[in-house]
Motif scaffolding. Structure first.
Motif, mmCIF file in Angstrom:
data_model
loop_
_atom_site.group_PDB
_atom_site.id
_atom_site.type_symbol
_atom_site.label_atom_id
_atom_site.label_comp_id
_atom_site.label_asym_id
_atom_site.label_seq_id
_atom_site.Cartn_x
_atom_site.Cartn_y
_atom_site.Cartn_z
ATOM 1 N N ILE A 65 29.990 48.647 38.821
ATOM 2 C CA ILE A 65 31.207 48.940 38.080
ATOM 3 C C ILE A 65 32.387 48.310 38.816
ATOM 4 C CG2 ILE A 65 32.765 50.767 37.275
ATOM 5 C CD1 ILE A 65 29.426 51.995 38.028
ATOM 6 N N LEU A 66 33.162 47.492 38.110
ATOM 7 C CA LEU A 66 34.343 46.874 38.697
ATOM 8 C C LEU A 66 35.532 47.812 38.526
ATOM 9 C CD1 LEU A 66 35.766 44.407 39.982
ATOM 10 C CD2 LEU A 66 36.189 43.584 37.651
ATOM 11 N N ALA A 67 36.137 48.175 39.646
ATOM 12 C CA ALA A 67 37.362 48.971 39.619
ATOM 13 C C ALA A 67 38.513 48.033 39.308
ATOM 14 C CB ALA A 67 37.577 49.677 40.957
ATOM 15 N N GLY A 68 38.839 47.911 38.031
ATOM 16 C CA GLY A 68 39.790 46.913 37.581
ATOM 17 C C GLY A 68 41.224 47.280 37.883
ATOM 18 N N GLY A 69 42.021 46.280 38.087
ATOM 19 C CA GLY A 69 43.447 46.429 38.349
ATOM 20 C C GLY A 69 44.045 45.040 38.401
ATOM 21 N N GLU A 70 45.127 44.888 39.138
ATOM 22 C CA GLU A 70 45.723 43.571 39.308
ATOM 23 C C GLU A 70 44.854 42.735 40.230
ATOM 24 O OE1 GLU A 70 49.741 41.378 41.051
ATOM 25 O OE2 GLU A 70 49.611 43.572 41.021
ATOM 26 N N VAL A 71 44.409 41.573 39.755
ATOM 27 C CA VAL A 71 43.530 40.712 40.549
ATOM 28 C C VAL A 71 44.367 39.853 41.489
ATOM 29 C CG1 VAL A 71 41.876 38.810 40.480
ATOM 30 C CG2 VAL A 71 41.713 40.670 38.813
ATOM 31 N N ILE A 72 44.011 39.910 42.774
ATOM 32 C CA ILE A 72 44.599 39.028 43.779
ATOM 33 C C ILE A 72 43.556 37.966 44.091
ATOM 34 C CG2 ILE A 72 45.544 38.837 46.112
ATOM 35 C CD1 ILE A 72 46.534 41.668 45.864
ATOM 36 N N ARG A 73 43.796 36.761 43.592
ATOM 37 C CA ARG A 73 42.791 35.700 43.650
ATOM 38 C C ARG A 73 42.362 35.377 45.080
ATOM 39 N NH1 ARG A 73 41.400 31.581 39.929
ATOM 40 N NH2 ARG A 73 40.446 29.764 40.912
ATOM 41 N N SER A 74 43.314 35.330 45.999
ATOM 42 C CA SER A 74 42.980 34.945 47.371
ATOM 43 C C SER A 74 42.074 35.953 48.058
ATOM 44 C CB SER A 74 44.260 34.759 48.193
ATOM 45 O OG SER A 74 44.982 35.974 48.280
ATOM 46 N N GLU A 75 42.056 37.210 47.580
ATOM 47 C CA GLU A 75 41.210 38.236 48.182
ATOM 48 C C GLU A 75 39.986 38.538 47.334
ATOM 49 O OE1 GLU A 75 42.757 41.449 50.279
ATOM 50 O OE2 GLU A 75 44.801 40.703 50.348
ATOM 51 N N ARG A 76 39.849 37.878 46.179
ATOM 52 C CA ARG A 76 38.706 38.058 45.290
ATOM 53 C C ARG A 76 38.535 39.517 44.903
ATOM 54 N NH1 ARG A 76 40.265 34.027 45.687
ATOM 55 N NH2 ARG A 76 39.354 32.116 46.480
ATOM 56 N N GLY A 77 39.659 40.204 44.640
ATOM 57 C CA GLY A 77 39.538 41.605 44.308
ATOM 58 C C GLY A 77 40.690 42.104 43.459
ATOM 59 N N SER A 78 40.546 43.334 42.968
ATOM 60 C CA SER A 78 41.570 43.965 42.137
ATOM 61 C C SER A 78 42.144 45.169 42.873
ATOM 62 C CB SER A 78 40.979 44.385 40.791
ATOM 63 O OG SER A 78 39.886 45.270 40.985
ATOM 64 N N PHE A 79 43.437 45.382 42.668
ATOM 65 C CA PHE A 79 44.134 46.432 43.399
ATOM 66 C C PHE A 79 45.126 47.132 42.483
ATOM 67 C CE2 PHE A 79 42.893 43.154 46.365
ATOM 68 C CZ PHE A 79 42.362 43.857 47.430
ATOM 69 N N GLY A 80 45.633 48.268 42.939
ATOM 70 C CA GLY A 80 46.666 48.970 42.207
ATOM 71 C C GLY A 80 46.194 50.305 41.663
ATOM 72 N N ARG A 81 47.083 50.971 40.909
ATOM 73 C CA ARG A 81 46.821 52.316 40.413
ATOM 74 C C ARG A 81 45.573 52.383 39.532
ATOM 75 N NH1 ARG A 81 50.199 56.853 39.746
ATOM 76 N NH2 ARG A 81 51.850 55.596 40.683
ATOM 77 N N ALA A 82 45.376 51.387 38.666
ATOM 78 C CA ALA A 82 44.219 51.421 37.758
ATOM 79 C C ALA A 82 42.912 51.365 38.542
ATOM 80 C CB ALA A 82 44.292 50.257 36.770
ATOM 81 N N ALA A 83 42.847 50.499 39.560
ATOM 82 C CA ALA A 83 41.640 50.396 40.383
ATOM 83 C C ALA A 83 41.388 51.706 41.126
ATOM 84 C CB ALA A 83 41.782 49.240 41.369
ATOM 85 N N GLU A 84 42.448 52.280 41.661
ATOM 86 C CA GLU A 84 42.309 53.524 42.419
ATOM 87 C C GLU A 84 41.863 54.677 41.525
ATOM 88 O OE1 GLU A 84 45.272 56.544 44.823
ATOM 89 O OE2 GLU A 84 45.570 54.378 45.069
ATOM 90 N N GLU A 85 42.440 54.777 40.330
ATOM 91 C CA GLU A 85 42.080 55.879 39.432
ATOM 92 C C GLU A 85 40.616 55.809 39.015
ATOM 93 O OE1 GLU A 85 44.866 55.796 36.243
ATOM 94 O OE2 GLU A 85 46.457 56.787 37.385
ATOM 95 N N LEU A 86 40.130 54.603 38.699
ATOM 96 C CA LEU A 86 38.719 54.484 38.330
ATOM 97 C C LEU A 86 37.824 54.803 39.522
ATOM 98 C CD1 LEU A 86 36.973 51.966 36.062
ATOM 99 C CD2 LEU A 86 36.016 52.417 38.315
#
Length: 275
Positions: free
Chosen positions: A144-165
């Protein structure tokens, strides 16, 4: 579209698509897993694509040459690759079939995801594009991908949406890396949103596993991910310096040292325990 692009064979285009889905860079073993081909096939395809200046090669990995922000992550994958593989093997021995895990972004956790492919029926939540791509639909694992704002240089998603999921699950283990380890701060991260996510997850897990190589001891980063007394396990490739050993013992952390082949110094001796 330029002439070289028109001449790329089907498999080459598939490899480029895999790299794009992984955020622009990946280890060759990971590319092979996603494409379901041998590493030799990947190396051959990468060589042909490199000749067309479509990709660039680093030790054990590949990145899209036209993605300007990819070298940061590619370099991290290459740096201390042998040590990170040892650490990944050690972490995989701590995980069992059917567990529920959260795995954070990072080059070390990308190595760990590769090793976890041998396990079955895992539930893996992650904000790492690379981790999810490695484990999705493999051996019964649910990714399951914890989606949020994608930061390309870190290959990941961050922020409130990612944290809530991420916080909707109860975990057997949270596996995270570290940008630095500090006697005063504990486990540190350069990205404040990464640190915030890790802090939130410590309340949802039975076990907090920090996986990092020896170069991070005594380094500096601005954000506290968790204090030493909030983690259960530290996995590294060399026994920590004496001052860190004392601090980790006082905090009740089990330290696991991933031994190289032929190294006989890897037997469990409590730090709370060093293994």
């Amino acid at each position: 579209m330029d002439h070289d692009s028109d001449n790329i064979p089907h498999r080459g285009r598939e490899l480029l698509d895999v790299l794009a889905r992984l955020g622009g860079s990946a280890r060759n073993t990971q590319i092979a897993q996603v494409m379901d081909v041998s590493e030799e096939t990947v190396r051959r395809l990468v060589k042909a694509l490199a000749q067309k200046n479509m990709v660039e090669r680093v030790h054990g990995g590949t990145f899209l040459s036209r993605a300007q922000d990819t070298p940061m992550f590619s370099g991290a994958l290459e740096q201390n690759a042998e040590e990170k593989t040892l650490i990944a093997n050690k972490v995989s021995q701590m995980i069992e079939d059917g567990m529920v895990l959260f795995i954070t972004v990072g080059s070390t956790t990308t190595h760990i995801a590769e090793q976890l492919r041998d396990l079955k029926n895992l539930t893996v939540v992650s904000n790492s594009l690379s981790v999810v791509a490695s484990l999705a639909d493999h051996n019964g694992t649910r990714a399951i991908l914890a989606g949020g704002e994608v930061i390309r240089s870190e290959r990941g998603s961050f922020g409130r949406a990612a944290e809530e999921l991420a916080c909707q699950y109860s975990y057997d283990a949270v596996i995270c890396g570290a940008d630095a380890l500090s006697l005063s701060g504990g486990v540190l991260a350069s990205n404040p949103r990464e640190a915030e996510l890790t802090r939130a997850l410590r309340h949802n897990t039975r076990r907090m596993i920090v996986a990092t190589d020896h170069t991070k001891f005594g380094e500096r980063a601005a954000n506290v991910s968790c204090r030493f007394d909030q983690i259960t396990d530290l996995v590294t490739d060399i026994a920590p310096p004496e001052t860190f050993t004392t601090a980790l013992k006082d905090a009740g952390v089990t330290v696991h040292v991933a031994a190289r082949r032929g190294d006989k110094k890897n037997k469990k001796t409590d730090v709370a325990a060093v293994s």
